[in-house]
Every structure is written in C-alpha cells, then in structure tokens.
Write a protein that holds these residues in place. Structure first.
Motif, PDB file in Angstrom:
ATOM      1  N   TRP A 415       0.862  -1.193   0.000  1.00  0.00           N
ATOM      2  CA  TRP A 415       0.000   0.000   0.000  1.00  0.00           C
ATOM      3  C   TRP A 415       0.891   1.234   0.000  1.00  0.00           C
ATOM      4  CZ3 TRP A 415      -0.375   4.011   3.549  1.00  0.00           C
ATOM      5  CH2 TRP A 415      -1.450   4.893   3.368  1.00  0.00           C
ATOM      6  N   ILE A 416       0.519   2.231  -0.781  1.00  0.00           N
ATOM      7  CA  ILE A 416       1.296   3.469  -0.866  1.00  0.00           C
ATOM      8  C   ILE A 416       0.421   4.634  -0.470  1.00  0.00           C
ATOM      9  CG2 ILE A 416       0.808   3.808  -3.328  1.00  0.00           C
ATOM     10  CD1 ILE A 416       3.668   4.943  -3.556  1.00  0.00           C
ATOM     11  N   ASP A 417       0.972   5.514   0.329  1.00  0.00           N
ATOM     12  CA  ASP A 417       0.259   6.719   0.746  1.00  0.00           C
ATOM     13  C   ASP A 417       0.114   7.618  -0.486  1.00  0.00           C
ATOM     14  OD1 ASP A 417      -0.360   9.350   1.730  1.00  0.00           O
ATOM     15  OD2 ASP A 417       0.217   8.634   3.711  1.00  0.00           O
ATOM     16  N   PRO A 418      -1.120   7.970  -0.886  1.00  0.00           N
ATOM     17  CA  PRO A 418      -1.298   8.726  -2.133  1.00  0.00           C
ATOM     18  C   PRO A 418      -0.697  10.128  -2.106  1.00  0.00           C
ATOM     19  CG  PRO A 418      -3.372   8.549  -0.951  1.00  0.00           C
ATOM     20  CD  PRO A 418      -2.412   7.669  -0.240  1.00  0.00           C
ATOM     21  N   THR A 419      -0.438  10.686  -0.948  1.00  0.00           N
ATOM     22  CA  THR A 419       0.088  12.054  -0.881  1.00  0.00           C
ATOM     23  C   THR A 419       1.553  12.104  -0.461  1.00  0.00           C
ATOM     24  OG1 THR A 419      -0.712  12.273   1.393  1.00  0.00           O
ATOM     25  CG2 THR A 419      -2.198  12.975  -0.379  1.00  0.00           C
ATOM     26  N   LYS A 420       2.013  11.117   0.360  1.00  0.00           N
ATOM     27  CA  LYS A 420       3.382  11.169   0.871  1.00  0.00           C
ATOM     28  C   LYS A 420       4.328  10.202   0.167  1.00  0.00           C
ATOM     29  CE  LYS A 420       1.859  12.534   5.488  1.00  0.00           C
ATOM     30  NZ  LYS A 420       1.901  12.176   6.929  1.00  0.00           N
ATOM     31  N   GLY A 421       3.801   9.143  -0.456  1.00  0.00           N
ATOM     32  CA  GLY A 421       4.658   8.182  -1.131  1.00  0.00           C
ATOM     33  C   GLY A 421       5.224   7.124  -0.206  1.00  0.00           C
ATOM     34  N   ASN A 422       4.749   7.025   1.064  1.00  0.00           N
ATOM     35  CA  ASN A 422       5.221   5.988   1.987  1.00  0.00           C
ATOM     36  C   ASN A 422       4.644   4.641   1.566  1.00  0.00           C
ATOM     37  OD1 ASN A 422       6.518   7.971   3.438  1.00  0.00           O
ATOM     38  ND2 ASN A 422       4.822   8.241   4.871  1.00  0.00           N
ATOM     39  N   VAL A 423       5.495   3.622   1.524  1.00  0.00           N
ATOM     40  CA  VAL A 423       5.080   2.281   1.108  1.00  0.00           C
ATOM     41  C   VAL A 423       5.018   1.402   2.358  1.00  0.00           C
ATOM     42  CG1 VAL A 423       5.600   0.280  -0.321  1.00  0.00           C
ATOM     43  CG2 VAL A 423       6.140   2.584  -1.147  1.00  0.00           C
ATOM     44  N   LYS A 424       3.899   0.710   2.549  1.00  0.00           N
ATOM     45  CA  LYS A 424       3.701  -0.190   3.683  1.00  0.00           C
ATOM     46  C   LYS A 424       3.270  -1.560   3.166  1.00  0.00           C
ATOM     47  CE  LYS A 424       2.288   3.445   6.918  1.00  0.00           C
ATOM     48  NZ  LYS A 424       1.232   3.877   7.882  1.00  0.00           N
ATOM     49  N   ILE A 425       3.443  -2.574   4.060  1.00  0.00           N
ATOM     50  CA  ILE A 425       2.950  -3.913   3.734  1.00  0.00           C
ATOM     51  C   ILE A 425       1.630  -4.133   4.462  1.00  0.00           C
ATOM     52  CG2 ILE A 425       5.200  -4.954   3.250  1.00  0.00           C
ATOM     53  CD1 ILE A 425       5.224  -6.067   6.081  1.00  0.00           C
ATOM     54  N   VAL A 426       0.711  -4.789   3.774  1.00  0.00           N
ATOM     55  CA  VAL A 426      -0.610  -5.058   4.365  1.00  0.00           C
ATOM     56  C   VAL A 426      -0.539  -6.225   5.332  1.00  0.00           C
ATOM     57  CG1 VAL A 426      -2.995  -5.687   3.842  1.00  0.00           C
ATOM     58  CG2 VAL A 426      -1.762  -4.097   2.364  1.00  0.00           C
ATOM     59  N   ALA A 427       0.252  -7.249   5.015  1.00  0.00           N
ATOM     60  CA  ALA A 427       0.366  -8.445   5.853  1.00  0.00           C
ATOM     61  C   ALA A 427       1.829  -8.870   5.893  1.00  0.00           C
ATOM     62  CB  ALA A 427      -0.510  -9.576   5.316  1.00  0.00           C
ATOM     63  N   LYS A 428       2.149  -9.775   6.829  1.00  0.00           N
ATOM     64  CA  LYS A 428       3.514 -10.284   6.937  1.00  0.00           C
ATOM     65  C   LYS A 428       3.884 -11.071   5.681  1.00  0.00           C
ATOM     66  CE  LYS A 428       5.082 -12.143  10.622  1.00  0.00           C
ATOM     67  NZ  LYS A 428       5.270 -13.022  11.794  1.00  0.00           N
ATOM     68  N   LEU A 429       5.169 -11.013   5.332  1.00  0.00           N
ATOM     69  CA  LEU A 429       5.698 -11.743   4.190  1.00  0.00           C
ATOM     70  C   LEU A 429       6.430 -12.972   4.699  1.00  0.00           C
ATOM     71  CD1 LEU A 429       7.126  -8.729   2.160  1.00  0.00           C
ATOM     72  CD2 LEU A 429       4.949  -9.888   1.798  1.00  0.00           C
ATOM     73  N   ASP A 430       6.057 -14.126   4.173  1.00  0.00           N
ATOM     74  CA  ASP A 430       6.682 -15.386   4.576  1.00  0.00           C
ATOM     75  C   ASP A 430       7.750 -15.750   3.550  1.00  0.00           C
ATOM     76  OD1 ASP A 430       7.415 -17.876   5.431  1.00  0.00           O
ATOM     77  OD2 ASP A 430       5.375 -18.531   5.854  1.00  0.00           O
ATOM     78  N   TYR A 431       9.001 -15.755   4.003  1.00  0.00           N
ATOM     79  CA  TYR A 431      10.112 -16.047   3.098  1.00  0.00           C
ATOM     80  C   TYR A 431      10.001 -17.438   2.502  1.00  0.00           C
ATOM     81  CZ  TYR A 431      14.880 -16.889   1.471  1.00  0.00           C
ATOM     82  OH  TYR A 431      15.956 -17.211   0.715  1.00  0.00           O
ATOM     83  N   ASP A 432       9.447 -18.405   3.284  1.00  0.00           N
ATOM     84  CA  ASP A 432       9.361 -19.788   2.815  1.00  0.00           C
ATOM     85  C   ASP A 432       8.266 -19.972   1.780  1.00  0.00           C
ATOM     86  OD1 ASP A 432      11.366 -20.511   4.661  1.00  0.00           O
ATOM     87  OD2 ASP A 432       9.863 -20.507   6.254  1.00  0.00           O
ATOM     88  N   GLU A 433       7.307 -19.057   1.692  1.00  0.00           N
ATOM     89  CA  GLU A 433       6.189 -19.225   0.769  1.00  0.00           C
ATOM     90  C   GLU A 433       6.108 -18.121  -0.287  1.00  0.00           C
ATOM     91  OE1 GLU A 433       2.630 -19.516   2.996  1.00  0.00           O
ATOM     92  OE2 GLU A 433       3.237 -21.327   4.094  1.00  0.00           O
ATOM     93  N   THR A 434       6.870 -17.041  -0.114  1.00  0.00           N
ATOM     94  CA  THR A 434       6.783 -15.906  -1.026  1.00  0.00           C
ATOM     95  C   THR A 434       7.958 -15.926  -1.993  1.00  0.00           C
ATOM     96  OG1 THR A 434       5.717 -14.599   0.699  1.00  0.00           O
ATOM     97  CG2 THR A 434       6.619 -13.409  -1.174  1.00  0.00           C
ATOM     98  N   GLU A 435       7.666 -15.733  -3.281  1.00  0.00           N
ATOM     99  CA  GLU A 435       8.739 -15.624  -4.268  1.00  0.00           C
ATOM    100  C   GLU A 435       9.439 -14.286  -4.073  1.00  0.00           C
ATOM    101  OE1 GLU A 435       7.328 -16.108  -8.194  1.00  0.00           O
ATOM    102  OE2 GLU A 435       6.698 -18.196  -7.922  1.00  0.00           O
ATOM    103  N   THR A 436      10.744 -14.327  -3.952  1.00  0.00           N
ATOM    104  CA  THR A 436      11.512 -13.114  -3.722  1.00  0.00           C
ATOM    105  C   THR A 436      12.627 -13.024  -4.756  1.00  0.00           C
ATOM    106  OG1 THR A 436      12.775 -11.858  -2.086  1.00  0.00           O
ATOM    107  CG2 THR A 436      12.996 -14.261  -2.030  1.00  0.00           C
ATOM    108  N   PRO A 437      12.936 -11.839  -5.284  1.00  0.00           N
ATOM    109  CA  PRO A 437      12.319 -10.559  -4.921  1.00  0.00           C
ATOM    110  C   PRO A 437      10.944 -10.378  -5.540  1.00  0.00           C
ATOM    111  CG  PRO A 437      13.928 -10.241  -6.632  1.00  0.00           C
ATOM    112  CD  PRO A 437      14.036 -11.672  -6.244  1.00  0.00           C
ATOM    113  N   MET A 438      10.185  -9.391  -4.998  1.00  0.00           N
ATOM    114  CA  MET A 438       8.874  -9.041  -5.516  1.00  0.00           C
ATOM    115  C   MET A 438       8.989  -7.683  -6.241  1.00  0.00           C
ATOM    116  SD  MET A 438       6.550 -10.103  -2.221  1.00  0.00           S
ATOM    117  CE  MET A 438       5.023 -10.006  -3.150  1.00  0.00           C
ATOM    118  N   TYR A 439       8.186  -7.552  -7.299  1.00  0.00           N
ATOM    119  CA  TYR A 439       8.262  -6.350  -8.123  1.00  0.00           C
ATOM    120  C   TYR A 439       6.880  -5.694  -8.213  1.00  0.00           C
ATOM    121  CZ  TYR A 439      12.490  -8.759  -9.725  1.00  0.00           C
ATOM    122  OH  TYR A 439      13.676  -9.416  -9.783  1.00  0.00           O
TER     123      TYR A 439
END
Length: 782
Positions: A415-439
């Motif tokens: 999620w990105i703040d529409p006015t400030k440009g801050n990027v946040k994650i909505v949920a935890k990322l699991d290294y064992d189940e998530t393809e990395t890197p993400m684009y």
C-alpha cells in the motif's frame, strides 16, 4: 576361565586319623553362534552411496565369536547374490559397480549372514540407498522462439512465460535451476526471472528512440544452469520484435503563445505558423502525421487559420482600440493525430502571456529497492518513493501502484500513501512461501494528467521464526541400574526438523530433571539426530542416588541466525531405572547369601507424611462430630424421669355449683388386703389394704365377711353411728387422699346429697370411667 579343576578333599577325626581324596571337575565347551557388534547388533543399518561413486568397500561388519579361543573361523555370506554387492572373508561389504541414480534402483536390501566353522549362524539386514546427485545437464524444450511486444510496455510486463526446461536429474534439483541472459548489459530493457525463466520488461521500451528506431527485432541468448559452478548449462536464442504504436501525441515546443499585435496591424498578415513548433515522434506513418482543427475562442472573429488545418494564424479583422475592439483575446486551436487513438492537445494563443503546464512529475530514481524481514508486522513502513514536478506553482502529485505487488493469497500486499509516497505492507511476508524478490510499479500523477513511473523491488529477508519439531516429542524409557557408561539408552534417538534452519544448526540440552547428571545427548550439536547416552553410572548403594524415575525436559534450539531469533523446541522423556532382581549366589554347602534391594524414603516425597497427618486430623474431626450427634440424639429421644406435678389438675368447684366429686388416691404398698367394702355404684365387693389403700375386686365365688353380718346402706348425709365400716371407710379415705395411683369421678344426683364413689384399682386392672373404675397413674378429683 580354566576348564579343569582338581579339588583335594581332606577328612580326619578327633583322634587324628586322616584321609585325602582328589576330585576332578572338567568344564565342557559348547558352541555359541557369532554375535554382531555395533549398530547392526540391534537395528537395521542404512548405507548411503552417492551416485557416480566408484566401486569399492562401503561398510565393515564387526562380528564377535564367543569361541574365538578355539580359533574358529567366521565365514560371511550375502543374499541375494544377484545384487551388485559382495562381502569379503573379513566382513567388508563391497559395491561391484558405479551406480547411476537415473538408471539403477534407488535402494537395495542385503541380508548378511555370519557362520562359524561348526555351522551356527546369525543374520542381519543392511540397506543401501543411492543418493541422487546433480550430474546431468538441463536443456531447453520450448518450441516457440519468436515473440513480440508492444512498445511502451511497463516494467514488469511479461514478454514470454512459456520457457520450458527439462533436467534428467529429476524434480529434486528444480529449485537449484537458475536462468540468466548471456549479455544483459547489451539489453538493459529486458530481464529474466532467475527462478521461473519468465522474460520481463525491465525498462520502458520506446520504439521511437534512436536505439530502436531502425532495428525492429532483438535477439536474446537465454542461459539455464542447475549448479553453482555453471558447468551444467544450456542456451537458447529467442527473437523479440517491438511493434510501433501511436503512443506519442503531437508535441509542440509551445502550447501557449503570448503575442503583441499593434493596433495598426493590417488584416491578412500571418503572425504565427504552428507547424514550425510541432512534430510527432512516432516512428512510422500514419502514427507520426497530425493536423490542426479550427480556431475558436474570444476574438475568433478577428483571427482565422488559413488555409484550414495548416496551423497558420492570420489576422482578418480590425483590432484598432479606437474602434471599440477588445484589449485582450484568447484563441484556442487543437493539434491532433490523424490515426487512432487520435491524441490531441490544445494550443492557446493569448494577447497577454499566460502560464502553462509544461512538465510532468519526475521520480528521484527510476527504480527503488526495499529489504523487508519476514518477521516485519503487517502495516509496517518499508520505504518511500519521491517524485517532483517542476511546474510553478506545483499542481500536486498523487502516488499509486500501477501493477504487481501481489502474492498467491493477497492480490495487493503493498500500500502506498497517495500524498506522501510511503510504502507499507498489508500483511507479513513469509520467506518460505513468497517468491523473492517481488516487483511492482508506482506512478506519480499531477492534476493535469502528467504521469511518471518507477519500478520497486522488494527483497524478503529470511528470519528464524520457526521452532524445531522433534519426533518423538515424549517417550518412556527403561534403563538397567547397572547400565554401562556411554551406552545408548534403549537405542533411543530423537530426530528434529526445522523449516528455516539447517540440520547442522541444532543444539541439544537437558533443561531439568537430570539429577546427578546421569544423562547426556550425543552429538550435542551439529546434527538433526542425537542419541541419549548414560554419562555417569548409578550409585544407589552408596546413597548418591535416591530416585528411580527421572523426568527430563529436553531443549532443542537452532542457532543458524542471530541469537536474538533463536527458536526452541521441547522433548519430554520419562526414564525408569530398573533395579537388579533378587539374586541367589551359591557358596559353601548349607549357606545361602540372599541379596535384596529395597526402596527407602526419599526426601522428595515430603507429601506422604503431610497427606497422612492431614487424613488423621480429618478422621478425628469426623469422630468428634459423630459423638456430638449421638449425644444430641440421646438427649432428644431419652428425656430424664419427670418430677411429680403437685399442682391440682382442676380448680375447686364454685360453691354455687350443685355437683361435687369425690376423688380417691390409692397407693399400692403391699399385697395384703385386710378390709372389704361394697361399691355403691355397681354393688360389687372389693378388698382393700387399710395401710396403703390398695383395692381390688373380690372374687364373686367367695362370700363377703361384711355381707354375712349386715348390709351396708349409703345415704346422702352420714349418720352419727359408731359403725365400724363407716370408720374404716373414713380411715381409708384419709389415708388415700395423698396417693397418685388412680382416679374416679361420679356426678351426685342431688346438690344436697353426698355420695361416696369407690373404684378399685390395682396395678394390673383398669375399668372404664362410666363404671366408676380408677385408672392407674391418674390423680383423684374432688
């Protein structure tokens, strides 16, 4: 030990006579089968061989023959004989070939038999497992080698997703396979996913730029390797063609023109040619052709485009201010493509200078890289992007995510703040189940339609967030009290796994219950399998040990990552020490030594006397309560003997009442009846005791003494006579007035008359009141 004994037996008497005899005892030997030593003695041994290993020795069988003192020879055999293995005369197992995992069976089961010279034998099972290695070269198998893509595709767009590769080594080495482009520096606009082999757009491709304006096709050499050294690899060539699209509107150097025209300017003069300031950079026709629409706006009657669509602006009217013309004019003309999608832009011509929006947002970097730990909580800030707009005053920038940034479970995980440009994650990322890197791609837009894009790469960093899981996690073991130090207790071993740790990262420790440190694990670290060993012997006879059951809490930790992330698994073991049974050791004839072991009280069993004391107190309290209930019951149901009630039962009759009652009280003192009298009511005779006043009815068969002398007459007023019967009756009345044995009452017929009513009552008879009888225990009434 010796196999022959000679005993000298000496016998003698008290007189000194002696005799000596020799007794010879010969111990005969019996053959025993060979005994396997080591791990193979009590479990199946598994031997692992890497494929490609040359033939040769793989395992040495250790066998002990109890008859080795007789120089017996042990012979070894292996079945089935058809397998590519052999065993030597010394017990060494050999492989007879170099195994290929892709062609040969993956495991073999061997039966090893050890036989002595007398024919006794013992067999054990040995399993041989062939381990697959990465020894085959992968190769490309896709059929299509030519692909096309539209220009201006956003970064992350898929060029081709059907790159297929086969590896003869099997599915076990798919995850080690990596893809690359042979010369990535020559083609910076393309990238390849190193895991899946998908070719992606790395940078936006402009077909109209000088690098691509002439060359329509791009040749890429793809390479796949399945090992870190890169010796087992394959290459394939694909051709990518870039198709031109009408993606560029006509561009003009200026879209706002501020001109000063003298009011003396004559009509028909050309003061602006827009074609000199506009062009279309699309590479091919008709995408690069455009024209101008008609002129409009305030003052359009004074100006025109002549000829139409040419972009030449002429003055056709009078602009003299003295003629009442306007001082300011605003003209509008549109420059537009002649091919779809007909991009168009407005051009404004002012008599006065007006500002125009000429610039689009620009990111501070064309690409951003964020590193995120898999333990980062959802909603956390992972980075920010920044774009600037050179327009003054600034129109404001809005940020958004255009493409990418999803997982298989959550389509939009960033999620990105529409006015400030801050990027946040909505949920935890699991290294064992998530393809990395993400684009994913972010876009910055201004309020007038200007946009800019940048690519974001998110690297998910692994963290030690999974605890070790061991099997079994609880177990009951039994160990003899005379177990040798260093022995694997009951052959027990634990095996642990961890999703995010290496098998060599485990450490084993006994947290509690290891009284006197009898137990330990080997190895204590560096392996996912560890055995339970006896470290120190038991000493119950010396008093060092007192407990017979140990409850161990085992901690299994992984330390492959920083110590702040160490995870711990637990295993519980219950170990019961088995004491030696009662043994009988024969010595000299007639004497038997009996050894017996008994458990003694342990200080750790403090709760036993506590429970006994508490039970005694509860029993004493219950006994006291029962005695209290018994006393209460006796007091309630067995009252004391009541005292005589001296209070009259009835009040004295009032004088005005005409009737009186004569009450006799009789006391049974003895059984001698020395007087007789007649009952005036019934007319029956009764006997009485002149001392106690006791009375009883007289037997009718016996004549009365008084009846023989003279009849007794009762009148209302007693006569003045010396009649002895009257005197006796009066005496009796006086003596019985204080008794408490009976009661009789009879109403007088007349108030002026007094009649005496007598009821005889002894201790065994009663008569009804209507007959004038007195009841025992009643009180006389007057």
């Amino acid at each position: 030990m010796p196999n022959r004994f000679e005993l000298q037996i000496l016998v003698y008497d008290t007189a000194g006579a002696k005799d000596l005899q020799i007794l010879t005892i010969q111990v005969l030997d019996e053959n025993e089968p060979p005994v396997f030593q080591g791990n193979i003695a009590n479990q199946t041994v598994v031997i692992y061989i890497l494929e490609g290993t040359p033939s040769g020795p793989i395992y040495k069988v250790n066998v002990n023959d109890p008859e080795k003192a007789t120089s017996t020879e042990i012979m070894y055999s292996l079945t089935p004989e058809s397998l590519p293995f052999n065993i030597s005369t010394t017990g060494t197992i050999y492989s007879l070939k170099e195994f290929d995992y892709e062609k040969d069976p993956s495991s073999y089961t061997l039966s090893i038999t050890a036989r002595d010279s007398l024919g006794l034998s013992t067999s054990r099972i040995v399993m041989v497992s062939i381990i697959n290695t990465n020894d085959e070269r992968p190769y490309f198998t896709m059929e299509k080698r030519a692909f096309s893509i539209l220009e201006e595709s956003t970064p992350g767009s898929v060029v081709t997703a059907n790159i297929t590769v086969e590896d003869p080594d099997g599915a076990g080495f798919i995850h080690s396979r990596r893809f690359s482009i042979n010369n990535p520096q020559a083609f910076p606009n393309f990238a390849i996913d190193p895991v899946s082999g998908t070719v992606l757009v790395a940078k936006q491709i402009d077909r109209d730029a000088s690098d691509f304006r002439e060359g329509l096709n791009i040749s890429l050499i793809l390479r796949v390797v399945d090992s870190p050294d890169g010796t087992r690899s394959d290459t394939a060539e694909i051709v990518i063609s870039i198709e031109d699209v009408n993606d560029s509107p006509p561009e003009c150097t200026r879209y706002n023109y501020r001109l000063t025209i003298a009011e003396s300017e004559s009509p028909g003069s050309v003061f602006l040619n827009l074609k000199n300031f506009c062009e279309d950079i699309d590479a091919e026709s008709p995408n690069n052709l455009f024209n101008f629409t008609g002129l409009s706006g305030v003052g359009s009657s004074k100006f025109s485009q002549d000829p139409p669509g040419s972009g030449e602006i002429k003055l056709i009217g009078n602009v003299d201010l003295e003629n009442g013309t306007l001082e300011e004019y605003t003209l509008n003309i549109v420059v537009q493509d002649i091919a779809p999608p007909y991009y168009a832009k407005n051009i404004y011509i002012y008599i006065k200078i007006q500002p125009v929006n000429e610039f689009e947002p620009v990111f501070s970097s064309s690409s951003y890289v964020f590193n995120v730990s898999e333990t980062t909580a959802g909603g956390s800030l992972i980075g920010y992007v920044n774009a600037a707009d050179k327009d003054i005053p600034s129109t404001g920038i809005t940020y958004s995510i255009m493409a990418g940034g999803g997982t298989k479970d959550i389509t939009e995980i960033f999620w990105i703040d529409p006015t400030k440009g801050n990027v946040k994650i909505v949920a935890k990322l699991d290294y064992d189940e998530t393809e990395t890197p993400m684009y994913f791609t972010v876009q910055a837009s201004d309020n007038e339609g200007g946009t800019a894009v940048a690519s974001v790469t998110v690297n998910v960093l692994p963290a030690n967030d999974e605890p070790p899981i061991c099997s079994p996690n609880s177990y009951l073991l039994e160990v003899p009290v005379d177990q040798a130090v260093g022995t694997n207790i009951a052959g027990f071993a634990i095996e642990c796994t961890d999703l995010d740790s290496s098998p060599r990262s485990f450490r084993y420790s006994i947290n509690s219950g290891n009284v006197n440190n009898h137990f330990t694990f080997s190895p204590s670290a560096g392996s996912n399998v560890s055995r339970l060993l006896l470290a120190f012997p038991f000493d119950y006879e010396g008093g060092l040990d007192r407990i017979w059951e140990y409850r161990l809490l085992i901690f299994v930790t992984d330390d492959n990552l920083p110590t702040t992330n160490i995870q711990t698994g637990t295993v519980t073991l219950t170990i019961q020490v088995i004491p030696n049974p009662t043994t009988v050791v024969p010595t000299t004839p007639g004497i038997t030594i009996v050894t017996r072991r008994e458990n003694v009280y342990s200080a750790q069993a403090w709760y036993v006397p506590f429970i006994i004391s508490l039970g005694v107190l509860l029993l004493l309290g219950l006994l006291g309560y029962l005695i209290f209930l018994l006393a209460k019951y006796i007091r309630t149901h067995c009252p004391p003997k009541p005292k005589a009630d001296k209070k009259p039962l009835i009040k004295k009759p009032e004088k005005k009442k005409p009737k009186k009652e004569v009450v006799w009280e009789l006391t049974n003192i003895n059984t001698v009846f020395d007087g007789e009298a007649r009952d005036p009511v019934t007319g029956k005779w009764y006997e009485y005791n002149s001392k106690s006043g006791a009375r009883r009815w007289k037997d009718t068969n016996m004549p009365s003494k008084l009846e023989a002398k003279a009849p007794v007459v009762h009148v209302g007023t007693p006569a003045k006579t010396s009649d002895s019967r009257q005197e006796n009756l009066s005496k009796t009345e006086g003596k019985t007035s204080g008794g408490n044995q009976g009661e009789s009452k009879q109403k007088t017929p007349k108030p002026s008359e007094k009649k005496t009513e007598v009821s005889d009552l002894n201790s065994h008879q009663q008569k009804p009141k209507q007959e004038g009888a007195l009841s025992k225990g009643s009180s006389p009434k007057v």
